[in-house]
Design a protein around this motif. Sequence first.
Motif, PDB file in Angstrom:
ATOM      1  N   LEU A 151       0.844  -1.194   0.000  1.00 39.91           N
ATOM      2  CA  LEU A 151       0.000   0.000   0.000  1.00 39.91           C
ATOM      3  C   LEU A 151       0.878   1.243   0.000  1.00 39.91           C
ATOM      4  CD1 LEU A 151      -2.753   1.564   0.505  1.00 39.91           C
ATOM      5  CD2 LEU A 151      -2.251   1.279   2.959  1.00 39.91           C
ATOM      6  N   LEU A 152       0.606   2.159  -0.908  1.00 36.21           N
ATOM      7  CA  LEU A 152       1.249   3.470  -0.926  1.00 36.21           C
ATOM      8  C   LEU A 152       0.258   4.501  -0.415  1.00 36.21           C
ATOM      9  CD1 LEU A 152       3.459   5.546  -1.776  1.00 36.21           C
ATOM     10  CD2 LEU A 152       2.384   5.559  -4.050  1.00 36.21           C
ATOM     11  N   ILE A 153       0.649   5.261   0.616  1.00 34.46           N
ATOM     12  CA  ILE A 153      -0.170   6.360   1.126  1.00 34.46           C
ATOM     13  C   ILE A 153       0.551   7.658   0.822  1.00 34.46           C
ATOM     14  CG2 ILE A 153      -1.231   7.426   3.146  1.00 34.46           C
ATOM     15  CD1 ILE A 153      -1.320   4.678   4.460  1.00 34.46           C
ATOM     16  N   ARG A 154      -0.022   8.465  -0.045  1.00 33.64           N
ATOM     17  CA  ARG A 154       0.573   9.765  -0.400  1.00 33.64           C
ATOM     18  C   ARG A 154      -0.021  10.835   0.514  1.00 33.64           C
ATOM     19  NH1 ARG A 154       1.747  10.204  -6.804  1.00 33.64           N
ATOM     20  NH2 ARG A 154       3.244  11.689  -5.904  1.00 33.64           N
ATOM     21  N   ILE A 174       1.778  -3.904   3.873  1.00 38.00           N
ATOM     22  CA  ILE A 174       3.158  -3.419   3.808  1.00 38.00           C
ATOM     23  C   ILE A 174       3.082  -2.001   3.258  1.00 38.00           C
ATOM     24  CG2 ILE A 174       5.446  -3.804   2.833  1.00 38.00           C
ATOM     25  CD1 ILE A 174       4.429  -6.781   2.394  1.00 38.00           C
ATOM     26  N   VAL A 175       3.357  -1.017   4.114  1.00 40.62           N
ATOM     27  CA  VAL A 175       3.024   0.374   3.813  1.00 40.62           C
ATOM     28  C   VAL A 175       4.252   1.195   3.423  1.00 40.62           C
ATOM     29  CG1 VAL A 175       1.973   2.487   4.698  1.00 40.62           C
ATOM     30  CG2 VAL A 175       1.082   0.258   5.419  1.00 40.62           C
ATOM     31  N   THR A 176       4.136   1.887   2.299  1.00 38.24           N
ATOM     32  CA  THR A 176       5.054   2.949   1.912  1.00 38.24           C
ATOM     33  C   THR A 176       4.315   4.263   2.099  1.00 38.24           C
ATOM     34  OG1 THR A 176       6.227   1.588   0.287  1.00 38.24           O
ATOM     35  CG2 THR A 176       6.366   3.976   0.012  1.00 38.24           C
ATOM     36  N   GLY A 177       4.939   5.234   2.747  1.00 37.55           N
ATOM     37  CA  GLY A 177       4.268   6.503   3.019  1.00 37.55           C
ATOM     38  C   GLY A 177       5.090   7.683   2.563  1.00 37.55           C
ATOM     39  N   THR A 178       4.426   8.674   1.973  1.00 37.93           N
ATOM     40  CA  THR A 178       5.149   9.860   1.527  1.00 37.93           C
ATOM     41  C   THR A 178       4.931  11.024   2.479  1.00 37.93           C
ATOM     42  OG1 THR A 178       3.419  10.914   0.170  1.00 37.93           O
ATOM     43  CG2 THR A 178       4.717   9.137  -0.858  1.00 37.93           C
ATOM     44  N   GLU A 210      15.766  -2.256  -9.329  1.00 36.62           N
ATOM     45  CA  GLU A 210      16.428  -2.917 -10.457  1.00 36.62           C
ATOM     46  C   GLU A 210      16.011  -2.297 -11.781  1.00 36.62           C
ATOM     47  OE1 GLU A 210      15.741  -7.100 -10.178  1.00 36.62           O
ATOM     48  OE2 GLU A 210      16.917  -7.317  -8.332  1.00 36.62           O
ATOM     49  N   GLY A 211      15.952  -0.967 -11.802  1.00 31.96           N
ATOM     50  CA  GLY A 211      15.667  -0.235 -13.027  1.00 31.96           C
ATOM     51  C   GLY A 211      14.206  -0.121 -13.393  1.00 31.96           C
ATOM     52  N   LYS A 212      13.309  -0.743 -12.635  1.00 37.49           N
ATOM     53  CA  LYS A 212      11.885  -0.709 -12.946  1.00 37.49           C
ATOM     54  C   LYS A 212      11.124   0.053 -11.865  1.00 37.49           C
ATOM     55  CE  LYS A 212      11.822  -5.125 -15.432  1.00 37.49           C
ATOM     56  NZ  LYS A 212      11.190  -6.479 -15.495  1.00 37.49           N
ATOM     57  N   THR A 213      10.066   0.750 -12.288  1.00 33.11           N
ATOM     58  CA  THR A 213       9.228   1.469 -11.322  1.00 33.11           C
ATOM     59  C   THR A 213       8.513   0.476 -10.418  1.00 33.11           C
ATOM     60  OG1 THR A 213       8.861   3.289 -12.866  1.00 33.11           O
ATOM     61  CG2 THR A 213       7.275   3.057 -11.067  1.00 33.11           C
ATOM     62  N   VAL A 214       8.566   0.724  -9.120  1.00 27.71           N
ATOM     63  CA  VAL A 214       7.877  -0.123  -8.147  1.00 27.71           C
ATOM     64  C   VAL A 214       6.371   0.077  -8.293  1.00 27.71           C
ATOM     65  CG1 VAL A 214       7.514  -0.567  -5.696  1.00 27.71           C
ATOM     66  CG2 VAL A 214       9.803  -0.043  -6.541  1.00 27.71           C
ATOM     67  N   LYS A 215       5.628  -1.011  -8.304  1.00 31.17           N
ATOM     68  CA  LYS A 215       4.172  -0.950  -8.419  1.00 31.17           C
ATOM     69  C   LYS A 215       3.535  -1.472  -7.132  1.00 31.17           C
ATOM     70  CE  LYS A 215       4.044   0.083 -12.952  1.00 31.17           C
ATOM     71  NZ  LYS A 215       3.027   0.594 -13.859  1.00 31.17           N
ATOM     72  N   PHE A 216       2.344  -0.952  -6.821  1.00 32.97           N
ATOM     73  CA  PHE A 216       1.663  -1.274  -5.565  1.00 32.97           C
ATOM     74  C   PHE A 216       0.313  -1.939  -5.830  1.00 32.97           C
ATOM     75  CE2 PHE A 216       4.566   2.167  -4.749  1.00 32.97           C
ATOM     76  CZ  PHE A 216       5.123   1.861  -3.516  1.00 32.97           C
ATOM     77  N   ASP A 217      -0.104  -2.764  -4.854  1.00 28.89           N
ATOM     78  CA  ASP A 217      -1.437  -3.364  -4.926  1.00 28.89           C
ATOM     79  C   ASP A 217      -2.524  -2.315  -4.711  1.00 28.89           C
ATOM     80  OD1 ASP A 217      -0.610  -6.173  -5.155  1.00 28.89           O
ATOM     81  OD2 ASP A 217       0.078  -5.943  -3.080  1.00 28.89           O
ATOM     82  N   ARG A 218      -2.274  -1.410  -3.777  1.00 30.96           N
ATOM     83  CA  ARG A 218      -3.272  -0.417  -3.397  1.00 30.96           C
ATOM     84  C   ARG A 218      -2.577   0.938  -3.185  1.00 30.96           C
ATOM     85  NH1 ARG A 218      -5.741  -4.221  -4.918  1.00 30.96           N
ATOM     86  NH2 ARG A 218      -7.399  -5.383  -3.839  1.00 30.96           N
ATOM     87  N   ILE A 219      -3.279   2.020  -3.557  1.00 32.22           N
ATOM     88  CA  ILE A 219      -2.736   3.371  -3.384  1.00 32.22           C
ATOM     89  C   ILE A 219      -3.840   4.273  -2.840  1.00 32.22           C
ATOM     90  CG2 ILE A 219      -1.737   5.395  -4.509  1.00 32.22           C
ATOM     91  CD1 ILE A 219      -0.553   3.482  -6.607  1.00 32.22           C
ATOM     92  N   LEU A 220      -3.541   4.969  -1.745  1.00 26.56           N
ATOM     93  CA  LEU A 220      -4.439   5.973  -1.177  1.00 26.56           C
ATOM     94  C   LEU A 220      -3.799   7.332  -1.389  1.00 26.56           C
ATOM     95  CD1 LEU A 220      -6.952   6.780   0.451  1.00 26.56           C
ATOM     96  CD2 LEU A 220      -5.643   6.351   2.544  1.00 26.56           C
ATOM     97  N   ALA A 235       0.234   1.842  -9.795  1.00 24.32           N
ATOM     98  CA  ALA A 235      -0.574   0.689  -9.390  1.00 24.32           C
ATOM     99  C   ALA A 235      -0.339  -0.492 -10.330  1.00 24.32           C
ATOM    100  CB  ALA A 235      -2.052   1.053  -9.373  1.00 24.32           C
ATOM    101  N   LYS A 236      -0.319  -1.685  -9.757  1.00 23.00           N
ATOM    102  CA  LYS A 236      -0.220  -2.900 -10.568  1.00 23.00           C
ATOM    103  C   LYS A 236      -1.484  -3.071 -11.404  1.00 23.00           C
ATOM    104  CE  LYS A 236       2.437  -5.393  -7.026  1.00 23.00           C
ATOM    105  NZ  LYS A 236       2.420  -6.554  -6.088  1.00 23.00           N
ATOM    106  N   ARG A 237      -1.382  -3.921 -12.437  1.00 17.80           N
ATOM    107  CA  ARG A 237      -2.589  -4.269 -13.172  1.00 17.80           C
ATOM    108  C   ARG A 237      -3.563  -4.948 -12.200  1.00 17.80           C
ATOM    109  NH1 ARG A 237      -3.324  -8.260 -18.484  1.00 17.80           N
ATOM    110  NH2 ARG A 237      -5.608  -8.039 -18.571  1.00 17.80           N
TER     111      ARG A 237
END
Length: 345
Positions: A151-154, A174-178, A210-220, A235-237
């Motif tokens: 999950l990305l929380i902006r 698993i949270v990434t927060g900005t 590894e050179g690729k943009t990280v994608k998330f299951d969920r984004i708030l 966001a992932k497909r």
Amino acid sequence: MSQSMRAIVINGFGPPENLIIKTVPRPPATLGTALIRIRAFGINHAEMHMRRGEWAESVPISGIECVGTVEDCPGGEFAPGSAVAALMGGLGRSIPGTYAEYTVANVRNIADLGENPPMLPWPELAAIPESYATAWTCLFRNLELENGQTLLIRGATSAFGRAAVNLAVEAGAIVTGTTRNKEMFQHLQSLGVSDPVIEGPDLPTRLRDEGKTVKFDRILDLVGNITVVDSMSLAKRGGRVCLAGWLGGLDPIPGLPGVSGHAGFNPLLQMASGVHFSFFGSFVFGNPEFPLTDVPLKSIVQSVRDGRFDARPSRVFEFEQIQDAHRIMEAGQANGKMVVVVDRE
């Protein structure tokens, strides 16, 4: 009971100095509503926009949430003296809000907080209702967040963001927060954020592995229109993105720069394929499709009392300090949820 009360009134749209304290008639409760003696209320960005005249609708007495005790409930839905939270249902938008000693709220927009005196002091309770009710709905209804998902929380250091972090971490995400401030990294990590990062328009180019943009299951996305297109690209497909805040302002979603005929947002050219995008606005709480009873507010309060959630207000103000609270919010220095104490009894 006195038929008058003190209220903070918007004395014309403009700066914080336009918030003045007046004595006004106390509103009466009618069937389907309850009169609440306000003990404390939270401060929200929406109220700043209402004060400026930037919101679609507003009334002179602002305020979209409060905690307090029921004084009168003609329909008997709540017993006099009950500790409750009230939020939305037109408060501050179409009916007099919570910047006052009393307010009348629709019973559909009132939540029973259990015992009185309540489990937490009033200022701490006031930091919970709108932020946690909205965060819970975004995470577990719009985003359908599940254990183990990324999950990305902006905007994670806002009051709303911190509530979402607490709820998501407890749910096993698993949270990434900005945040705009690197000094807040340690605080986010203390809340359980695995990867704090600096918020900015170039976020997709910095979130790489590894050179690729990280994608998330969920984004708030709580930053708003200026970042939501970027969020969809992260966001992932099959992933889900929920827009629910405007920390970055109320300007429309920007179109593609330099592309003739595309000054506005164009889904064909700007939306990610296979990504589910939704919006949530807390003003729908109390509608039949969005009952407040859907939100486990009482158990959230219990989690705060037990120390599982850190929901302490960042600043506590007295009623007479409302202008100071708005100045701090306008300067982006709130660093969490600010509350105003109306009655300490």
